[in-house]
Scaffold this active site. Sequence first.
Site, PDB file in Angstrom:
ATOM      1  N   ASP A 248      30.929-102.229  39.793  1.00  0.00           N
ATOM      2  CA  ASP A 248      30.706-103.259  38.780  1.00  0.00           C
ATOM      3  C   ASP A 248      29.256-103.290  38.327  1.00  0.00           C
ATOM      4  O   ASP A 248      28.331-103.249  39.157  1.00  0.00           O
ATOM      5  CB  ASP A 248      31.106-104.618  39.379  1.00  0.00           C
ATOM      6  N   GLU A 282      31.018 -99.214  35.658  1.00  0.00           N
ATOM      7  CA  GLU A 282      30.800-100.108  34.526  1.00  0.00           C
ATOM      8  C   GLU A 282      29.296-100.132  34.315  1.00  0.00           C
ATOM      9  O   GLU A 282      28.547-100.486  35.232  1.00  0.00           O
ATOM     10  CB  GLU A 282      31.317-101.517  34.804  1.00  0.00           C
TER      11      GLU A 282
END
Length: 585
Positions: A248, A282
């Site tokens: 993330d 990401e």
Amino acid sequence: MYGAQVLDDGTTRFRVWAPDASQVDLIIDELAFPMARDAQGNHTLALEVDPDTRYVYRIGHRQVPDPASRAQPGGVLGASMVVDPRDYRWQRNEWNGAPWHTAVICEVHVGTMGGFDTLCKSLPRLAAAGYTAIELMPIASFQGDRNWGYDGVQPYAPDASYGSVATLKHMIDEAHRLGLSVILDVVYNHFGPVGNELPHYAPEFFRADVHTPWGAAIDFRRPQVARYFIDNALMWINEYRFDGLRLDAVHTIEPQAFLEELAAAVRRTCLPHGRQVWLILENENNTASLLSGDYNAQWNDDAHNALHVMLTGEHEGYYADFAKNPTADVAKALAEGFVFQGQPDRRGHPRGEPSSHLRPTSFVLFLQNHDQVGNRPMGERLTCLVDDADLRAAMVVVTLSPMIPLFFMGEEWGCRTPFYYFTAYDGELAEKVRNGRREEFSHFAGFTDPQRRARIPDPNALDTYAASIPRMQDDEQGVEWKHWFAGLLQLRQRYLCPRLESSCALGCEVLGDKALYARWRLSDGHYWEIALNVSGQDVSLPRDSATRVIWIEPQDALDALDRGVLQSHTAVVLERELEGERLLA
């Protein structure tokens, strides 16, 4: 390795990094066992303990759970529990993963799916829909009994509200039996606001000179900190047999060398055994160079944002970066990967690196995910925002482009249930989260009025969570959508996946406003072409005899296509025959 590690001689070695502490005691049943400190601030003790022993560390006047705890049955503020990874007997030892180019991913939230056990029972349905992988939003232990998972504070411990370690492993085992890979979202850029004790005894874990949206940045320059997260990644892959990790918001992680070190460590542990393990990023920075190394792919937020603007006309927040010419942006994304490859964004900050040299499978393409639905004020899915015909046409592009497709739980039946942002905080923190959530949208049209903002669901309310549970639509429309979606994925598996490994993009032509024509070369040399028109007007699309239609949406648009017209609200997938060769039967 940090935490409580069960050794082959029957003892358990406890290790915690507490550089500011001269003495740390292991507390079991109110008995204190002094731990030995080394020069780097690691405190270690080997002890014979019973299975599932509960323990805490006493550091100064504080008793704290193990930051590398493998289980927190009483929540993040309770005692930690010893876990022996050998207690679970794996059934699918022959499973070695699947090639990345075969991935068709469904992102799921374990809590709203009912926990590990109930999700396990849903796996046959997900496999029948045509998915080849499921991606779990983060499962690291968090405060309360409901959360998106990105506020975890115990990255080694699956949250107890989802089930036990054994039920998680059984779910992964069952997924492998069905031929499904399992990906886990991991959050290495911050800790949640409740239960993180590290600043009290290991302030060196964080950087005083760098701040993130969540507070002081984690100091990945320190070998102990890097080891803590790398060992976590290896635990999920080796002990739990996850087939991949999605990291993330790595744009908040510095230095980049940590990301390279983590990926290299994963590859070292998997390659000797021939395992297929996927690493996905990401990354707002669009660091294309990372995708030329040990990382398989990146979530392509640029492509999503441009598609979303083209479909909805929305242009607030980060969508403003794509409001000027979304059709050209979608075309660039399909042809080159990233839209932002070094040019300044709306804030004037240069962003991204050139990406046209990367294969299409270096990018994960999607119309929806937890962020893009849940970070809307009212959590609407595209089924509530876009005409069905345009949505289906856009889904054809996502499903049948050579990029790796990702869908959000429920897309396979056209789910209309909202997905809200939810937490389970109380007191002052709950008030801050509630007010902060509403203030975040104060500059958005429709929410400048405080009374309108008050309608944004309270993240801490149980009703907000309950409303986010995807409700299956078994009516005629829902059944028809499921058959349609499964047909698309079957087509991808039959025609596209076997020829993706060395595919490349050839370009994308803008045919008109909200209309484009993209082309790729597949690994067998054949051309794969997709035309999309979500405008209100027909556009010209000459077609020659060397192509055949693989899919057209809607089907009644075929006659117009034969006349060289791509009707509005239409998508068509074509394969171009090479001279002297025959297309796949």
